[in-house]
Design an enzyme around this catalytic site. Structure first.
Site, PDB file in Angstrom:
ATOM      1  N   PRO A 180       0.930  -1.338  -0.041  1.00 22.84           N
ATOM      2  CG  PRO A 180      -0.415  -1.486   2.037  1.00 22.84           C
ATOM      3  CD  PRO A 180       0.970  -2.054   1.348  1.00 22.84           C
ATOM      4  CD  GLU A 181       4.032   2.649  -3.981  1.00 26.96           C
ATOM      5  OE1 GLU A 181       3.983   3.705  -4.283  1.00 26.96           O
ATOM      6  OE2 GLU A 181       4.592   1.806  -4.366  1.00 26.96           O
TER       7      GLU A 181
END
Length: 262
Positions: free
Chosen positions: A2-3
Site C-alpha cells: 500500500p502506497e
DNA sequence: GTTGTTACCTGTACGC
DNA sequence: TGCGTACAGGTAACAA
C-alpha cells in the site's frame, strides 16, 4: 504494497463505516504490531467514539475522543470488515455495528495510540498532491542523492512508494539514478506534474493490486494494468518498444525504459 | 544534520 | 514431490 493511492482508497472505504461509531472492544493478537505503542491496551480504546479518519502519507489516522489511533499497513496490512479471523489477524476492533479486523501477514505494519499525532507522523513532508512545483523543486534541490531515493524519502514528500516513484519517473522521462539536486526547474516541474497525474489516476482506479492488496470491503484495485514500467521488466516500453529494464536503485527494485528516460 | 546499509518478516516463485 | 534459496519493500536503527 500500500502506497498513497491504496491507503487513500482504504480510508475512503472505511470512513462511512467508522465515523461516529464507538470502539466497543479491542483485541491485540501480535505484540510486534504494537512495537510503537507498547502500553496500548484494549481498555484505553474501549468506549471511545471515532470522530474522523484521515490519511497522512501512508499513515491512517483515526481520531478518537481522547487521542489518535494511527495505523500503518506496512507491506501486507489490511483492514477488513466482518471477515473470519485467520492466523494473520493481528488486531480486532469491535464497533457498534461491525467488526474491523487488522490482517498483516508479514507484520511490517503497526498500530499505535497517543494523545497527539505521533512524532513520526508529524515529521513527514508535504502531501505530493498539495506541494507546489516551486516547493517541490526546492525540496529536491536540497537532496544530494539520486532522485529515486529522494522521492521515496517521506520527509521530502509523504506517500510515494516504489511503484508510483518508478511510474512518475517514467512519465517525466527522467532516469531514476539522476542526482536530485542536478535536476533543472523544467525537469522537476515535469516530474511534479507526472507525480500528481499518476497518483490521481491511481486513486481513480482504486490503487494497484500487485500481490494481495484489497480495501476494507475486500475489493482489489485496478491501476496495476495501467503500469508503464513497474512489474514490466523485459516487456516492450509502451512508448518506444525498447525492453523495460530492471535494476536496483536506492536498495529497491527499479523499473525504467533505457531509451525514454535520460 | 544527511546519506547509505541492514534487519525485520513470510508467502511465493523458481531451480535442482 | 520436496527442499533450499532468492525475492518482494516500508520503516527504524544504525554506521559513516
Amino acid at each position: 504494497m500500500p502506497e498513497l493511492p491504496e491507503v487513500e482508497t482504504v480510508v475512503r472505504s472505511l470512513a462511512p463505516r467508522v465515523a461516529g461509531r464507538h470502539i466497543v472492544s479491542a483485541e491485540f493478537l501480535a505484540p510486534r504490531v504494537l512495537r510503537h505503542a507498547k502500553d496500548l491496551t484494549p481498555e484505553v480504546l474501549q468506549g471511545q467514539s471515532i470522530s474522523s479518519i484521515e490519511r497522512r502519507g501512508k499513515f491512517i489516522v483515526i481520531l478518537l475522543e481522547r487521542g489518535a489511533l494511527v495505523i500503518h499497513l506496512g507491506m501486507t496490512g489490511k483492514l477488513l470488515f466482518d471477515t473470519p479471523v485467520t492466523p494473520y489477524t493481528r488486531a480486532i476492533f469491535g464497533l457498534d455495528d461491525s467488526t474491523l479486523l487488522y490482517e498483516d501477514v508479514r507484520q511490517f505494519g503497526s498500530i499505535e495510540y497517543s494523545a497527539e499525532v505521533p512524532e513520526r507522523v508529524g515529521r513527514l513532508g508535504p502531501e505530493p498532491l498539495e506541494i507546489t512545483p516551486e516547493e517541490f523543486y526546492r525540496a529536491l534541490h536540497a537532496r544530494n542523492t539520486v532522485v529515486k531515493a529522494a522521492l521515496l524519502n517521506q520527509r521530502v514528500v509523504r506517500g510515494m512508494g516504489n511503484i508510483y516513484t518508478d511510474e512518475a519517473l517514467f512519465r517525466a522521462r527522467i532516469d531514476p539514478r539522476t542526482k536530485a539536486n542536478r535536476l533543472s526547474r523544467v525537469r522537476t516541474g515535469r516530474l511534479h506534474a507526472a507525480m500528481v497525474k499518476v497518483l490521481r489516476e491511481a486513486i481513480r482506479n482504486r490503487g494497484s493490486s500487485i500481490s494481495n492488496y484489497v480495501d476494507s470491503e475486500g475489493r482489489k484495485g485496478g491501476f496495476q494494468i495501467l503500469h508503464r514500467v513497474y512489474g514490466r521488466a523485459g516487456k516492450p516500453c509502451r512508448e518506444c518498444g525498447t525492453p523495460i529494464r530492471k535494476t536496483v536503485v536506492a536498495q529497491r527494485g527499479t523499473h525504467y525504459c533505457p531509451k525514454c528516460q535520460k
